[in-house]
Scaffold this motif. Sequence first.
Motif, mmCIF file in Angstrom:
data_model
loop_
_atom_site.group_PDB
_atom_site.id
_atom_site.type_symbol
_atom_site.label_atom_id
_atom_site.label_comp_id
_atom_site.label_asym_id
_atom_site.label_seq_id
_atom_site.Cartn_x
_atom_site.Cartn_y
_atom_site.Cartn_z
ATOM 1 N N LEU A 206 -1.648 10.591 5.943
ATOM 2 C CA LEU A 206 -1.597 9.488 6.904
ATOM 3 C C LEU A 206 -0.909 9.903 8.195
ATOM 4 C CD1 LEU A 206 -0.531 6.614 4.485
ATOM 5 C CD2 LEU A 206 -2.859 7.282 5.144
ATOM 6 N N ASP A 207 -1.234 9.192 9.272
ATOM 7 C CA ASP A 207 -0.552 9.408 10.543
ATOM 8 C C ASP A 207 0.850 8.800 10.458
ATOM 9 O OD1 ASP A 207 -0.539 6.540 11.755
ATOM 10 O OD2 ASP A 207 -2.618 6.844 11.131
ATOM 11 N N PRO A 208 1.727 9.154 11.421
ATOM 12 C CA PRO A 208 3.124 8.679 11.340
ATOM 13 C C PRO A 208 3.271 7.168 11.270
ATOM 14 C CG PRO A 208 2.967 10.488 12.891
ATOM 15 C CD PRO A 208 1.560 10.157 12.495
ATOM 16 N N ALA A 209 2.472 6.433 12.037
ATOM 17 C CA ALA A 209 2.602 4.971 12.023
ATOM 18 C C ALA A 209 2.204 4.404 10.665
ATOM 19 C CB ALA A 209 1.741 4.355 13.125
ATOM 20 N N SER A 210 1.097 4.908 10.103
ATOM 21 C CA SER A 210 0.653 4.432 8.790
ATOM 22 C C SER A 210 1.645 4.827 7.706
ATOM 23 C CB SER A 210 -0.736 4.995 8.463
ATOM 24 O OG SER A 210 -1.705 4.510 9.366
ATOM 25 N N THR A 211 2.212 6.034 7.847
ATOM 26 C CA THR A 211 3.232 6.481 6.896
ATOM 27 C C THR A 211 4.404 5.512 6.868
ATOM 28 O OG1 THR A 211 2.657 8.832 7.066
ATOM 29 C CG2 THR A 211 4.914 8.304 6.391
ATOM 30 N N GLN A 212 4.891 5.122 8.032
ATOM 31 C CA GLN A 212 6.017 4.199 8.097
ATOM 32 C C GLN A 212 5.666 2.853 7.477
ATOM 33 O OE1 GLN A 212 9.260 4.998 9.172
ATOM 34 N NE2 GLN A 212 9.540 3.109 7.997
ATOM 35 N N GLN A 213 4.451 2.366 7.708
ATOM 36 C CA GLN A 213 4.013 1.100 7.130
ATOM 37 C C GLN A 213 3.996 1.170 5.599
ATOM 38 O OE1 GLN A 213 0.238 0.423 8.996
ATOM 39 N NE2 GLN A 213 1.124 -0.278 10.922
ATOM 40 N N ILE A 214 3.486 2.274 5.079
ATOM 41 C CA ILE A 214 3.418 2.422 3.616
ATOM 42 C C ILE A 214 4.818 2.533 3.026
ATOM 43 C CG2 ILE A 214 2.662 3.931 1.736
ATOM 44 C CD1 ILE A 214 0.435 2.226 3.055
ATOM 45 N N LEU A 215 5.699 3.293 3.659
ATOM 46 C CA LEU A 215 7.075 3.419 3.158
ATOM 47 C C LEU A 215 7.793 2.081 3.208
ATOM 48 C CD1 LEU A 215 8.168 6.839 4.698
ATOM 49 C CD2 LEU A 215 7.303 6.391 2.394
ATOM 50 N N ASP A 216 7.586 1.322 4.275
ATOM 51 C CA ASP A 216 8.196 -0.006 4.366
ATOM 52 C C ASP A 216 7.674 -0.916 3.256
ATOM 53 O OD1 ASP A 216 9.641 0.730 6.592
ATOM 54 O OD2 ASP A 216 8.267 -0.213 8.030
ATOM 55 N N LEU A 217 6.376 -0.814 2.964
ATOM 56 C CA LEU A 217 5.783 -1.637 1.913
ATOM 57 C C LEU A 217 6.347 -1.265 0.550
ATOM 58 C CD1 LEU A 217 3.735 -3.732 0.923
ATOM 59 C CD2 LEU A 217 1.975 -1.943 1.007
ATOM 60 N N LEU A 218 6.482 0.026 0.270
ATOM 61 C CA LEU A 218 7.036 0.465 -1.011
ATOM 62 C C LEU A 218 8.486 -0.002 -1.160
ATOM 63 C CD1 LEU A 218 5.580 4.084 -1.203
ATOM 64 C CD2 LEU A 218 4.911 2.131 -2.612
ATOM 65 N N ARG A 219 9.245 0.101 -0.086
ATOM 66 C CA ARG A 219 10.640 -0.356 -0.132
ATOM 67 C C ARG A 219 10.702 -1.861 -0.402
ATOM 68 N NH1 ARG A 219 11.844 0.868 4.545
ATOM 69 N NH2 ARG A 219 12.652 2.959 4.222
ATOM 70 N N GLN A 220 9.825 -2.614 0.226
ATOM 71 C CA GLN A 220 9.785 -4.058 0.016
ATOM 72 C C GLN A 220 9.442 -4.393 -1.427
ATOM 73 O OE1 GLN A 220 6.764 -6.003 2.341
ATOM 74 N NE2 GLN A 220 7.467 -8.068 1.832
ATOM 75 N N ILE A 221 8.468 -3.693 -1.994
ATOM 76 C CA ILE A 221 8.082 -3.918 -3.391
ATOM 77 C C ILE A 221 9.268 -3.632 -4.312
ATOM 78 C CG2 ILE A 221 6.652 -3.008 -5.270
ATOM 79 C CD1 ILE A 221 4.463 -2.593 -3.074
ATOM 80 N N ASN A 222 9.960 -2.547 -4.050
ATOM 81 C CA ASN A 222 11.135 -2.185 -4.855
ATOM 82 C C ASN A 222 12.211 -3.258 -4.772
ATOM 83 O OD1 ASN A 222 14.047 -0.685 -4.352
ATOM 84 N ND2 ASN A 222 13.019 0.032 -6.192
ATOM 85 N N GLU A 223 12.472 -3.751 -3.573
ATOM 86 C CA GLU A 223 13.525 -4.749 -3.393
ATOM 87 C C GLU A 223 13.158 -6.080 -4.017
ATOM 88 O OE1 GLU A 223 14.006 -4.801 0.807
ATOM 89 O OE2 GLU A 223 15.256 -2.982 0.868
ATOM 90 N N GLU A 224 11.875 -6.452 -3.936
ATOM 91 C CA GLU A 224 11.458 -7.769 -4.417
ATOM 92 C C GLU A 224 11.227 -7.805 -5.925
ATOM 93 O OE1 GLU A 224 8.042 -8.859 -2.170
ATOM 94 O OE2 GLU A 224 9.180 -9.281 -0.333
ATOM 95 N N THR A 225 10.792 -6.703 -6.503
ATOM 96 C CA THR A 225 10.399 -6.707 -7.919
ATOM 97 C C THR A 225 11.305 -5.858 -8.804
ATOM 98 O OG1 THR A 225 8.904 -4.794 -7.759
ATOM 99 C CG2 THR A 225 8.000 -6.970 -7.186
ATOM 100 N N GLY A 226 12.086 -4.959 -8.208
ATOM 101 C CA GLY A 226 12.903 -4.054 -9.008
ATOM 102 C C GLY A 226 12.120 -2.926 -9.639
ATOM 103 N N THR A 227 10.848 -2.786 -9.267
ATOM 104 C CA THR A 227 10.024 -1.715 -9.813
ATOM 105 C C THR A 227 10.599 -0.355 -9.416
ATOM 106 O OG1 THR A 227 8.058 -3.099 -9.628
ATOM 107 C CG2 THR A 227 7.695 -0.738 -9.881
ATOM 108 N N THR A 228 10.725 0.531 -10.382
ATOM 109 C CA THR A 228 11.191 1.885 -10.126
ATOM 110 C C THR A 228 10.064 2.678 -9.475
ATOM 111 O OG1 THR A 228 12.606 1.760 -12.080
ATOM 112 C CG2 THR A 228 12.185 3.950 -11.172
ATOM 113 N N ILE A 229 10.376 3.370 -8.382
ATOM 114 C CA ILE A 229 9.367 4.126 -7.654
ATOM 115 C C ILE A 229 9.784 5.592 -7.591
ATOM 116 C CG2 ILE A 229 8.167 4.428 -5.453
ATOM 117 C CD1 ILE A 229 8.525 1.439 -4.961
#
Length: 247
Positions: free
Chosen positions: A170-193
């Motif tokens: 992915l390009d840098p902007a898309s990379t940041q979006q995906i990382l932000d999404l993964l962090r949000q999922i972790n914070e909201e659900t407690g899923t181990t990543i």
Amino acid sequence: MISLQNITKVYDGSDVPALDGVSIDIPDGDIFGIIGISGAGKSTLVRCINLLERPTSGHVIVDGTDVTDLTGAELRAYRRRVAMIFQGFGLLAQKTALDNVCFPFLASNGRVTADDRAKASELLARVGLADKADSYPAQLSGGQQQRVAIARALACDPEYILCDEATSALDPASTQQILDLLRQINEETGTTILVITHSMDVVERICKNVTVLVHGKVVEQGPVEQVFADPQDETTKALLGRVSWNA
């Protein structure tokens, strides 16, 4: 918690182990990085966790249970707890985004119910793609395809998500979006990543703890802040740009 205990993997026809006595504890709720250059054994390690590859020796312990030798229905049940996100997205080209997210339901139960489709729609909305349900992968950008893949990974409410170089295409902007999404999922659900990567930048942005692999061996591990502030191994220093690769 995932506990890898002295994992060794030697492929048929090879005298050199892809993994050599790897021991790592991945705490529940963590975003845990595994980093190394190409050939370090990162992808082999993640495939041993979901048992797409069987370790030659050692044990994969999940929540206190040894899953290393599971087969049949028990193995299928375990794999439903462990979702995978790939570098190449892994979407079905002839299926819409919604149908791709529904695929785990089809694989598990042989059919897709109205409730399944409703849940898939909710997941697409969660990753910001509610308006792309009827789009095919070829009609989506790389970042959008990876978000569909994340929605698909969430379909079966996994306890663990394994990301194998999930942002490297992915390009840098898309990379940041995906990382932000993964962090949000972790914070909201407690899923181990578990984040498999060759990029220290990715580790710094999202991970809490990190392990460095070199030629199938653990050479350094600890909290990200500690490893970045005081790297001990030469490979870690090189990955951080502190020394040259031929130092």
